[in-house]
Enzyme design. Structure first.
Site, short mmCIF file in Angstrom:
data_model
loop_
_atom_site.label_atom_id
_atom_site.label_comp_id
_atom_site.label_asym_id
_atom_site.label_seq_id
_atom_site.Cartn_x
_atom_site.Cartn_y
_atom_site.Cartn_z
CE LYS B 29 -3.61 -0.24 2.88
NZ LYS B 29 -5.13 -0.06 2.73
NE ARG B 99 -6.52 3.41 4.62
CZ ARG B 99 -7.45 3.37 4.34
NH1 ARG B 99 -8.18 2.16 4.27
NH2 ARG B 99 -8.66 4.35 4.07
N GLY B 108 -8.35 -7.96 4.82
CA GLY B 108 -9.35 -8.12 5.86
C GLY B 108 -8.37 -8.67 7.23
CG MET B 110 -2.70 -6.91 8.12
SD MET B 110 -1.85 -7.41 9.44
CE MET B 110 -1.23 -6.09 10.38
NE ARG B 355 -5.77 -4.49 -2.68
CZ ARG B 355 -6.08 -4.87 -1.67
NH1 ARG B 355 -5.29 -4.80 -0.64
NH2 ARG B 355 -7.41 -4.97 -1.66
CG HIS B 471 -14.11 -11.54 4.56
ND1 HIS B 471 -14.07 -12.87 4.97
CD2 HIS B 471 -12.75 -11.21 5.08
CE1 HIS B 471 -13.45 -13.52 5.41
NE2 HIS B 471 -12.47 -12.41 5.46
CB SER B 780 12.39 -41.40 -12.69
OG SER B 780 11.25 -40.51 -12.22
CB CYS B 847 8.26 -39.81 -11.12
SG CYS B 847 9.12 -40.94 -10.22
CE1 TYR B 867 10.20 -37.73 -16.44
CE2 TYR B 867 11.98 -38.18 -17.76
CZ TYR B 867 11.26 -38.71 -17.00
OH TYR B 867 11.27 -40.09 -16.19
#
Lengths: 892, 892
Positions: B29, B99, B108, B110, B355, B471, B780, B847, B867
């Site tokens: 902010k 704030r 919501g 803080m 934001r 909210h 793998s 994997c 991969y």
């Protein structure tokens, strides 16, 4: 494997192509025969097929490399020319022995053929040449018997039965009564038996005989007995065996012939006196097999034993003097005690083998110290001569001289040490009972290689037949197992599972005590006393302590163990497992109360009851160890290990805690884990239940303060946090422990001397050693768990397949016994490097069971740890191993 | 932390000290307020206390660094001079908002205080200055209420009750009916309530108020809600929050004042239209809190929704036009969709926040693709804009348009997606039932931060009150959970656990279907259809595929899963777990027969029955995957997992096998393991029972031959041997498998296309990768087991303490979800380096479940794997994550 490769090496009778340094290629026997020939000692000439032939043969479908045939042919020609005899020559036959010879001695495990080259014609020629038809035919029948058994795979008893029949029919009692004609008739029956069983004649062509024997030796490298022996002795299969083909000499050509075995010093006590046995008019196998009871070598030995038969010194004084010269020459040359085989053929001495002699731990110790005193070796060499593991034999109790005893029988003191156990008569049963936790003593008429597993399982071995160099004696000494041999008044009834001595019966399962040092067997369990660790032992330890740079600590928590370890020279405690303390009845109840408490308040209440007891546990340890550092590991196992298991136990706990059996079950179920090894244990408990570690820390610090107050000595605690995988765990717990230390210091008005460190027992901890070192004053490698996690191998479960793994050569050694240097060791090394880089003065030790294993200790020395910690009885072993490691590391 | 450190940064009204790049220091902010001020947008001036103040404060016993006080004082002076007002000046009072603003948005979570600076005197001044006593007193009472709740920790309802009393006494229904005098009277009661509860007066000194509010914000960083939110969102505690102190502007100064929130594009669909809500004559909290139902921003939105209240475009056309300009400016500046808060004070627009806006997956996708088309971002940037995990929302089924439905109620389409579940009315219960395996839908009048855990547990959320930015809506969109908001005809009776819509009742536990895309709630379970993956999705995937170098495979073994994965773009199978195939009823019986067989012959007989079935399993897979490589892992779990568990099961097996229940128990006991994870499993089974792997290899190769015959396509099998710890295991098993391949090739007359490789899932395997690579064509990484062994942490058991570990910050993330790069990752890297050094063309994949986790995929890209393999629904996620990883790796 080119045609140009040399597969065959000749020795003796002039040109010798090998020497003692070539053991890997020629095997021990072949290399030493070459070496002796090189020293101009009287060695019958011969040649050696190398171990590489064995490897090539066994890895190539039992086919020989092409060039071998020609090289053997050439060596045989050379042998004929050296001996002036012809192989297969009926007039002047060359006879040979064919023997195995691996790099390491494998007594009784490999096969031998003597008198090879005899057939109907050459036997007749030998009779004429030796002017002794009986000798020639006796040799021939021995050859048929041995060859048929070893090479043609026929049963020994087939020939024994035929011989017994011939003796019975003639009314003879002993083989010596057999005449030349009797042997001739027997030979015909032997040949018939072979033909009947195999459908073909006994081979008459000496070349066929020779190749058959060579093949048989190489094949025997892969037989079951050899495989088992190698597994037990950690001998890799890849070494292979050599084959020695050597001109025969005969100890059985009359009363000026003899055969014998000898040690240049006493292999049992280490005394610097010749020690051995011989037989007049006999072949070598007769001495080793224990069929005839052999005579002593020296006059003094005969007198000591009260023997009536003349010693060799008395019977063959000239040859004896020559032999004594050879002994001196060999010992000076090899700079170690030698184990020798010799034969006297019609007054001429022949050396058949020399090798470094096996010995008991006691003898090894004495010989090493004596030879250093004699200037034959230096201190470092002497130190390296003693196998650290063998010290174990010297550290354990012996019979109490003042104990009342009930002697059953006396035999030969074949392998020292005392043991108590139940009588068992066969090896399978011995192994079976031992696995079930019984201590057993194997009692046999005589032992054979098939008994190896039973001998391993037994606390001690007793035989009715055989001398000091019989199979049982040699193997038992090698294993460090007490053994009484040749207790000839002992009779065994295998069917009834009972032995008797002069009418007194001892049944299977009855307890006896065996004293291998005196050769005595007693009824029942005789009282034991602790050994005196002075004299040679103390000197060796002094040398080891001077050589080593590794510190030696012990893993112990009971005052008795701590005391023992201190007596053995432990310089501190490397691992005090506090959980063992909770298993004692008086505190287990409180500990369970803690586990079963509903909340932290309940847990704290229970822990407060444990605190004073635990404090006294630590105080007792500090009092004994004085100012030696004591590493105390905080609670490690998962809580469910402490919960009641059986129904009775559950009921008792239920009564004590007021919780219903059902509630107990519920709690047990809550705590149950699929893989407890990887579960809620170690510092994870400390994170979840701060109060437990805080109580333990308080007990440690308060005990320190109290002992300092009481004795004036300042105890040193090293608080060890187990199972850390991240520095954050350590950081959090360290903070809490420091807070406890601070408040104890304030309350007691005494500063407590402590360090905080961690066990490195998870791969992640090893990898993150740099982070962790920033929060630790020491690392102790917990290689038991580190081995489990690195291999993904539960020690509790591995027994189901680890034998397969060792058998198939996947693992050369059990990684829980000797550290896996390639994998687990790599992690230890990574942690050492990373840890020291982050904190140069980080103290590093090892407290897994590897801390008492010589090979692992060598590794620990090489990577630069500060100390090893092991169980109390391993402390002297570790001291010696650490000394040896330092010496080995010095030499390039 | 020297006195010279800058702790406070000013912005707006001339000099601005920060910018958007300083998010870590100023919070999101604060950085964006500074950035907007720098762009000359109308931002009320103010100053920011940095996140470093928060860290210093919370780590230093809630004390501020010394220099902070003076710097705040100075900033306040500057603010007074910028606004021309005085803090505490009764004539011309400066009022501020306080704030929080953390680095990452925490909606919501803080606390905020508005109108700070008001006291009895300044309120009177404000009344005079604004010529609006009612406004001034309303502001004052709001301040007392908010400050008392947030800073003084009094309960909200205390003030609500007083307000309700005053309204009741006056017969009022709404707050707007309260007069200035009424507010004055209420304020006295508010102050009395504070005095009564806290024993002290409500603070009148604005400086005291300011420091109290600043402390409260910093303290709230450590409150329970914030900690839970951070844990769920993976936000480290160390980041801290900043505090923004900003001159107040008022949206509640009459009908030319307003307050609103807006997105520059639709955050739900991604449409390029303004999207937002505003309220005339209101403060910002009124919009977000969902207390009054807000009005639309644009005329078209109003028309679409059939709303009667005028849109901002219609009500305040000039300010709207100015706002639209700001939107365009901000989006062009930030090059992303913005989430904006604004206030209009007497016709003047003020920007309070901008934001980057949260959005649904669908919106993220559309916005990224649109912005690339608009030329606002390039392809790479667009690709990075979409959170791979969010794609999950798009891959799952939606309601079938043709299904018959029973509509209960319609609300706002707050978060798209469809879900079916049982109705539940409170968050604790939702969490509880979800843990027990229920799928639940949380139905609430409105949600608050206290409901976070219940919202996480729910399949979908339905609220009766609140708009698209309430909210519930914001949080649900963040979580990707379907949500219907503001279903205003829905009434909940919490006591009776029932909701009703126009007399129709739905009780707790009844099943409903929620469609977040349409805002509709249906009775019962409505049929679903698979999503179409075309359009924007296909374009994004195309870009990802172009960018990525990692291959994407899938972990699958059933034809359905294999088909799904192929549809999602899987390029092969990375892990086919053959044991899953044995659990099916028709083969489990034979498999058990195999386990229970007494010897190898019995096992082979049972395996022969399994062979044809297993062959068909593989054939089905090969048919689907055609010429894509299929990695098939041979049997892995310990045999006891296949044995019957319950009594009924034991009886059935007993009947089928002819073994007694007792025999079954005995066998189960034999096979029981203390730590099955570290037991007789994986290739250890292959070593002990060669016939099992031989059967599996035969089934694979025969299936290949058959499918090749049938389809003409040559299937590619990669036979994978699990749990290798030594190259010797691999060497032995590889030899046996090759022999099977050879004989299948001979029998079928077809060469089979296969490779043999291994899983690297034990630390030792990683360390010994060089040896192992010599015998493997691929590795793998089985990072599930590798995580277990590296940490010494059983996944099954860890749930008992892992939450403690995350809560105490020991682990930042669950290592079974995101690979532990420092430890497990180190081993993967070691294995990669050592393996490739020994064999340059070694194929490397992963994997474990980490193969579908974006952060882990990024790691896999960086260390150069070939991969990743993941579950079918993760395949598109992995494709995108792999593309992003490649792009990130390109940029410095």
């Amino acid at each position: 494997m080119g045609a140009s490769q040399k597969w065959v090496y000749g020795f003796g009778g002039g040109k010798t192509e090998g020497d003692a340094s070539m053991k890997n290629l020629l095997g021990g026997k072949g290399a030493n025969l070459a070496e002796m020939a090189g020293l101009d000692l009287p060695v019958p000439p011969g040649f050696t097929l190398t171990t590489e032939v064995c490897t090539a043969f066994n890895s190539n479908d039992k086919k020989f490399p092409d060039a071998v045939d020609a090289q053997v042919e050439k060596a045989l020609k050379s042998l004929e020319s050296k001996t002036g005899k012809g192989f297969g020559d009926a007039k002047n036959p060359l006879l040979v022995s064919v023997r195995s010879g691996a790099r390491a001695s494998m007594p009784g495990m490999m096969d031998t053929v003597l008198n090879l080259g005899l057939n109907d014609e050459t036997a007749a020629g030998l009779a004429e040449l030796s002017d002794n038809r009986r000798f020639a035919l006796d040799s021939y029948r021995r050859f048929i018997q041995m060859y048929s058994n070893v090479v043609l795979d026929m049963e020994h008893y087939t020939f024994e039965d035929i011989l017994e029949n011939h003796k019975d029919n003639n009314g003879y009692y002993s083989d010596t009564e057999m005449t030349a004609d009797n042997w001739a008739a027997l030979i015909e029956d032997y040949k018939k038996a072979v033909k009947e069983e195999l459908g073909q004649d006994f081979p008459q062509d000496p070349k066929d005989q020779l190749w058959g024997a060579i093949r048989a030796v190489f094949e025997s490298w892969m037989n079951e007995r050899a495989i088992v022996y190698r597994r037990l002795q950690d001998i890799p299969e890849s070494w292979g065996t050599a084959v020695n083909v050597q001109a025969m000499v005969f100890g059985n050509m009359g009363d000026t012939s003899a055969t014998g075995v000898a040690f240049t010093r006493d292999p049992s006590t280490g005394e610097n006196t010749y020690y051995g046995e011989y037989l007049i008019n006999a072949q070598g196998e007769d001495v080793v097999a224990g069929i005839r009871t052999p005579q002593t070598l020296t006059k003094s030995a005969r007198e000591n034993m009260g023997d009536n038969e003349p010693s060799m010194e008395e019977a063959l004084p000239e040859v004896y003097a020559e032999l004594a010269d050879v002994f001196a020459k060999l010992e000076a040359h090899y700079r170690d005690m030698q184990d020798i085989e010799f034969t006297v053929e019609r007054g001429k001495l022949w050396m058949l083998q020399t090798r470094t002699g096996k010995r008991t731990a006691k003898a090894a110790l004495k010989i090493a110290v004596d030879m250093a005193a004699e200037g034959m070796v230096n201190e470092d060499e002497a130190l390296l001569r003693v196998d650290p593991m063998s010290l174990d034999q010297l550290l354990h109790p012996t019979l109490d001289a003042n104990a009342s005893t009930d002697l059953i029988v006396t035999g030969l003191p074949a392998s020292p040490g005392a043991a108590i156990g139940e009588v068992v008569f066969n090896s399978d049963e011995a192994e079976h009972l031992a696995k079930a936790g019984h201590k057993v003593i194997l009692v046999r008429t005589e032992t054979s290689p098939e008994d190896i597993h039973g001998m391993h399982a037994a606390q001690a071995i007793v035989t009715a037949r055989g001398g000091m160099t019989s199979h049982a004696a040699v193997v038992a000494r090698g294993m460090g197992t007490p053994c009484v041999c040749g207790a000839s008044s002992l009779r065994i009834d295998y069917d009834e599972s009972v032995f008797s001595v002069a009418g007194r019966e001892v049944k299977k399962g009855e307890v006896i005590t065996v004293d291998g040092a005196s050769g005595k067997v007693f009824a029942g369990a005789v009282d034991m006393v602790q050994p005196e660790l002075s004299g040679d032992f103390a000197k060796l330890m002094e040398w080891a302590d001077r050589a080593r740079t590794l510190g030696i600590r012990t893993n112990a928590e009971t005052p008795a163990d701590v005391e023992t370890a201190k007596g053995f020279g432990a310089e501190g405690i490397g691992l005090c497992r506090t959980e063992h303390m909770f298993f004692e009845a008086d505190r287990l109840a409180h500990f369970r109360e803690m586990i079963l408490a509903e909340d932290k308040t309940g847990r704290i209440a229970a822990l407060e009851k444990i605190l004073p007891v635990q404090r006294e546990d630590f105080a007792a340890i500090f009092r004994i160890m004085e100012d030696r550092p004591c590493t105390i590991r905080l609670l490690d196992p998962p809580l469910h290990e402490f919960l009641p298991q059986g129904e009775a136990d559950v009921e008792a706990v239920s009564a004590a805690t007021g919780l219903s059996a059902r509630q107990l079950m519920v709690r047990a179920k809550e705590l149950h884990e699929s893989n407890p090894m990887l579960g809620h244990r170690g510092c994870r408990l400390g994170i979840s239940y701060p109060e437990i570690y805080e109580m333990q820390a308080r007990a440690i610090f308060e005990a320190q303060a109290a002992v300092k107050d009481e004795t004036g000595v300042d105890p040193i605690a090293e608080v060890m946090i187990p199972l850390v995988s991240s520095y954050k765990e350590l950081e959090i717990l360290k903070g809490r422990i420091e807070a406890v230390a601070k408040s104890v210091a304030e309350e007691s008005g005494k500063a407590v001397n402590y360090k905080i460190g961690t066990m490195i027992e998870l791969p992640r901890a090893a990898l993150r050693a740099a982070d962790i070192a920033k929060h630790a004053e020491f690392f102790s490698f917990g290689t038991n768990d580190l081995t489990q996690t690195t291999f993904g191998l539960s020690r509790d479960d591995a027994s189901k397949f680890l034998p397969d793994y060792v058998a198939q050569g996947i693992m050369e050694k059990d990684p829980f016994v000797t550290i896996d240097q390639d994998g687990v060791g790599d992690l230890v090394q990574i942690a050492t490097e990373r840890g020291r880089k982050a904190k140069a003065d980080l103290k590093l030790g090892i407290c897994g069971e590897h801390g008492g294993d010589p090979a692992s200790i060598d590794f620990c020395h090489r990577i630069g740890l500060n100390y090893v910690s092991c169980s109390p009885y391993r402390v002297p072993i570790a001291r010696l191993a650490a000394g040896q490691a330092a010496i080995r590391a010095k030499s390039p």
